[in-house]
Design an enzyme around this catalytic site. Structure first.
Site, PDB file in Angstrom:
ATOM      1  N   CYS A 135      -9.004 -21.858  26.334  1.00  0.00           N
ATOM      2  CA  CYS A 135      -7.419 -22.118  25.925  1.00  0.00           C
ATOM      3  C   CYS A 135      -6.703 -21.855  27.319  1.00  0.00           C
ATOM      4  O   CYS A 135      -5.571 -22.206  27.140  1.00  0.00           O
ATOM      5  CB  CYS A 135      -7.011 -20.851  25.010  1.00  0.00           C
ATOM      6  SG  CYS A 135      -8.197 -21.119  23.410  1.00  0.00           S
ATOM      7  N   HIS A 274       0.146 -18.516  25.247  1.00  0.00           N
ATOM      8  CA  HIS A 274      -0.837 -19.473  24.384  1.00  0.00           C
ATOM      9  C   HIS A 274      -0.703 -19.311  23.046  1.00  0.00           C
ATOM     10  O   HIS A 274      -0.391 -18.102  22.688  1.00  0.00           O
ATOM     11  CB  HIS A 274      -2.256 -18.920  24.856  1.00  0.00           C
ATOM     12  CG  HIS A 274      -3.447 -19.513  23.860  1.00  0.00           C
ATOM     13  ND1 HIS A 274      -3.057 -21.089  23.608  1.00  0.00           N
ATOM     14  CD2 HIS A 274      -4.280 -19.198  23.424  1.00  0.00           C
ATOM     15  CE1 HIS A 274      -4.294 -21.214  22.870  1.00  0.00           C
ATOM     16  NE2 HIS A 274      -5.042 -19.878  22.712  1.00  0.00           N
ATOM     17  N   ASN A 304      -3.790 -23.494  16.803  1.00  0.00           N
ATOM     18  CA  ASN A 304      -4.092 -23.369  18.077  1.00  0.00           C
ATOM     19  C   ASN A 304      -4.714 -24.623  18.456  1.00  0.00           C
ATOM     20  O   ASN A 304      -5.747 -24.864  18.240  1.00  0.00           O
ATOM     21  CB  ASN A 304      -5.410 -22.127  17.982  1.00  0.00           C
ATOM     22  CG  ASN A 304      -5.852 -21.592  19.153  1.00  0.00           C
ATOM     23  OD1 ASN A 304      -5.724 -22.622  20.429  1.00  0.00           O
ATOM     24  ND2 ASN A 304      -6.240 -20.577  19.289  1.00  0.00           N
TER      25      ASN A 304
HETATM   26  O1  UT7 Z   1      -7.352 -18.733  21.472  1.00  0.00           O
HETATM   27  C1  UT7 Z   1      -8.317 -17.775  21.583  1.00  0.00           C
HETATM   28  C2  UT7 Z   1      -8.796 -17.616  20.414  1.00  0.00           C
HETATM   29  N1  UT7 Z   1      -7.995 -17.382  19.333  1.00  0.00           N
HETATM   30  C3  UT7 Z   1      -8.258 -16.192  18.600  1.00  0.00           C
HETATM   31  O2  UT7 Z   1      -9.552 -15.874  18.767  1.00  0.00           O
HETATM   32  C4  UT7 Z   1      -7.459 -15.664  17.309  1.00  0.00           C
HETATM   33  C5  UT7 Z   1      -7.356 -14.283  17.758  1.00  0.00           C
HETATM   34  N2  UT7 Z   1      -7.671 -13.607  16.371  1.00  0.00           N
HETATM   35  C6  UT7 Z   1      -7.004 -13.908  15.334  1.00  0.00           C
HETATM   36  O3  UT7 Z   1      -6.136 -14.573  15.333  1.00  0.00           O
HETATM   37  C7  UT7 Z   1      -6.838 -12.822  14.285  1.00  0.00           C
HETATM   38  O4  UT7 Z   1      -7.619 -11.794  14.453  1.00  0.00           O
HETATM   39  C8  UT7 Z   1      -7.619 -13.657  12.842  1.00  0.00           C
HETATM   40  C9  UT7 Z   1      -6.711 -14.550  12.350  1.00  0.00           C
HETATM   41  C10 UT7 Z   1      -8.723 -14.248  13.243  1.00  0.00           C
HETATM   42  C11 UT7 Z   1      -7.776 -12.641  11.759  1.00  0.00           C
HETATM   43  O5  UT7 Z   1      -6.662 -11.808  11.520  1.00  0.00           O
HETATM   44  P1  UT7 Z   1      -6.540 -10.391  11.258  1.00  0.00           P
HETATM   45  O6  UT7 Z   1      -5.479  -9.933  10.803  1.00  0.00           O
HETATM   46  O7  UT7 Z   1      -7.206  -9.724  12.576  1.00  0.00           O
HETATM   47  O8  UT7 Z   1      -7.618  -9.942  10.037  1.00  0.00           O
HETATM   48  P2  UT7 Z   1      -9.142  -9.156  10.189  1.00  0.00           P
HETATM   49  O9  UT7 Z   1     -10.050  -9.800  10.878  1.00  0.00           O
HETATM   50  O10 UT7 Z   1      -8.676  -7.637  10.549  1.00  0.00           O
HETATM   51  O11 UT7 Z   1      -9.413  -8.938   8.718  1.00  0.00           O
HETATM   52  C12 UT7 Z   1      -8.632  -8.404   7.760  1.00  0.00           C
HETATM   53  C13 UT7 Z   1      -9.322  -8.879   6.420  1.00  0.00           C
HETATM   54  C14 UT7 Z   1     -10.790  -8.971   6.289  1.00  0.00           C
HETATM   55  O12 UT7 Z   1     -11.236  -8.415   5.071  1.00  0.00           O
HETATM   56  P3  UT7 Z   1     -11.591  -6.880   4.823  1.00  0.00           P
HETATM   57  O13 UT7 Z   1     -12.676  -6.681   5.607  1.00  0.00           O
HETATM   58  O14 UT7 Z   1     -10.247  -6.215   5.134  1.00  0.00           O
HETATM   59  O15 UT7 Z   1     -11.959  -6.883   3.546  1.00  0.00           O
HETATM   60  C15 UT7 Z   1     -11.217 -10.192   6.492  1.00  0.00           C
HETATM   61  O16 UT7 Z   1     -12.256 -10.725   5.845  1.00  0.00           O
HETATM   62  O17 UT7 Z   1      -8.764 -10.225   6.228  1.00  0.00           O
HETATM   63  C16 UT7 Z   1      -9.930 -11.118   5.839  1.00  0.00           C
HETATM   64  N3  UT7 Z   1      -9.816 -12.442   6.229  1.00  0.00           N
HETATM   65  C17 UT7 Z   1      -9.126 -13.208   5.450  1.00  0.00           C
HETATM   66  N4  UT7 Z   1      -8.477 -13.212   4.095  1.00  0.00           N
HETATM   67  C18 UT7 Z   1      -8.017 -14.193   3.949  1.00  0.00           C
HETATM   68  C19 UT7 Z   1     -10.169 -12.998   7.273  1.00  0.00           C
HETATM   69  N5  UT7 Z   1      -9.858 -14.364   7.315  1.00  0.00           N
HETATM   70  C20 UT7 Z   1      -9.208 -14.584   6.048  1.00  0.00           C
HETATM   71  C21 UT7 Z   1      -8.538 -15.652   5.586  1.00  0.00           C
HETATM   72  N6  UT7 Z   1      -8.004 -15.331   4.261  1.00  0.00           N
HETATM   73  N7  UT7 Z   1      -8.441 -16.756   6.277  1.00  0.00           N
END
Ligand code: UT7
Length: 350
Positions: A135, A274, A304
């Site tokens: 990215c 970004h 993204n």
């Molecule tokens: O450009 C460089 C690449 N960019 C990235 O890698 C993005 C960076 N990361 C992010 O944007 C965020 O970490 C995510 C959008 C990927 C995830 O958001 P988060 O607020 O960090 O969520 P989390 O991973 O802490 O997950 C919280 C909960 C989990 O459930 P439990 O374990 O608390 O029951 C996940 O399984 O949210 C769940 N979850 C979802 N729920 C509904 C993860 N994705 C989803 C979803 N819909 N799409």
């Protein structure tokens, strides 16, 4: 970390009355971008994975992301963005003497996507190559272009960031499929132009290679029936870790850029991180006391778009409300590698 900061303190007083700023390395003379028409909505994704429009909006700020048409590849989008940037800069393909194309989703593994673009532009003989820096690719390419122009080796460089991430997205993984979209952004880099590049810095940390990657399809794990069956050709990411690393690294880059040119992060008229997640952008703003109105979040309709995200966001912001002469813009990328890039642009007259 490599830095191209000039030591000159030549005053740009005609433009910025009280700030002595470094002399320009080079300038962005024209900008262009392209986004495919088709929009993948949150509701559409919610039909295939366990997610919802509300969750995606609250956790990412994304309401839709673009998807290239089946016959559209990365070089096709790059071509559209490049033509727009060249028209904006008032140059033709004959004026170009270098093409740098940043992408993680090349048309084909061999040859480079930059060569497909060069052929489409009809400027055979002009050196063209891809840059793989995830990215942050646009920022890496911009730094290479700045170095080339500053050294006098090249005069008019086409820099493109283009990615077709929907082609490597795992639509069974709810964590990642909600994030990615397709698009291209381009800039013509020349000795003079609308945006002086007054600071540039890039860096990488290979200890983070496992945090964002496509596991198969390379020399370590060539394509096989098994690699396809196990989604090895799609992007895997450790979302939470990448989130934290992105906030820390982009904040650090902005702090260093501000310090190098003798201002505070809050003095930038516009900071364009970004576009990976609206919450990452907000967290960067909080870390640095950059007020929300000076922090660009343009992810809602695009998602993204990887290497394309910064030139698309810069171009859209400038088109919506042209940046006035004297404004200082900080652009900062972060992504797979891990890799990061940061530039400071000083807006000139058209
Ligand atoms: O450009 C460089 C690449 N960019 C990235 O890698 C993005 C960076 N990361 C992010 O944007 C965020 O970490 C995510 C959008 C990927 C995830 O958001 P988060 O607020 O960090 O969520 P989390 O991973 O802490 O997950 C919280 C909960 C989990 O459930 P439990 O374990 O608390 O029951 C996940 O399984 O949210 C769940 N979850 C979802 N729920 C509904 C993860 N994705 C989803 C979803 N819909 N799409």
């Amino acid at each position: 970390m490599t830095s191209l900061i000039t030591t000159s303190t030549t005053s740009q007083s005609a433009i910025v009355a009280s700030r002595p700023l470094p002399a320009a390395l080079c300038a962005i003379a024209g900008l262009g971008h392209y986004l495919p028409d088709r929009i993948i909505t949150n509701d559409e994704l919610a039909q295939t994975v366990d997610t919802s429009d509300q969750w995606i909006m609250e956790r990412t700020g994304i309401s839709g992301r673009r998807c290239a048409a089946p016959e559209e590849a990365t070089s096709d989008m790059a071509h559209r963005a490049a033509l727009e940037a060249m028209a904006d800069a008032g140059v033709t393909a004959e004026d170009l003497d270098l093409i740098l194309l940043a992408t993680s989703t090349p048309d084909t593994p061999v040859p480079s996507t930059a060569c497909y673009l060069q052929a489409r532009l009809g400027c055979g003989g002009v050196p063209a190559m891809d840059i793989a820096a995830g990215c942050s690719g646009f920022g890496f390419a911009l730094q290479m272009a700045a170095a080339s122009v500053k050294s006098g080796l090249h005069r008019t460089v086409l820099v493109v960031g283009a990615d077709t991430l929907t082609r490597i997205t795992n639509y069974a993984d709810r964590q990642s499929c909600i994030l990615f979209g397709d698009g291209a952004g381009a800039a013509v880099v020349a000795p003079t132009g609308r945006f002086d590049v007054i600071y540039s810095s890039i860096g990488s940390d290979g200890s983070g290679t496992g945090m964002i990657r496509v596991r198969a399809g390379g020399s370590r794990t060539p394509a096989s029936l098994d690699s396809v069956a196990t989604a090895g050709h799609t992007l895997e990411l450790h979302g939470r870790e990448v989130f934290k690393a992105a906030v820390l690294r982009m904040s650090d880059c902005i702090r260093k850029a501000a310090s190098a040119i003798g201002v505070r992060p809050g003095d930038f008229d516009l900071v364009i991180p970004h576009q990976a997640n609206a919450r990452i952008i907000e967290a960067v703003g909080r870390q640095l006391d950059v007020p929300p109105e000076r922090l660009l979040s343009d992810i809602r309709e695009t998602g993204n778009t990887a290497a394309a995200s910064i030139p698309i966001a810069l171009g859209r912001a400038d088109r919506a409300s042209p940046l006035a002469p004297g404004k200082l813009v900080c652009i900062v990328g972060f992504g797979a590698g891990l890799a990061w890039a940061c530039q400071v642009l000083l807006v000139r007259d058209r």
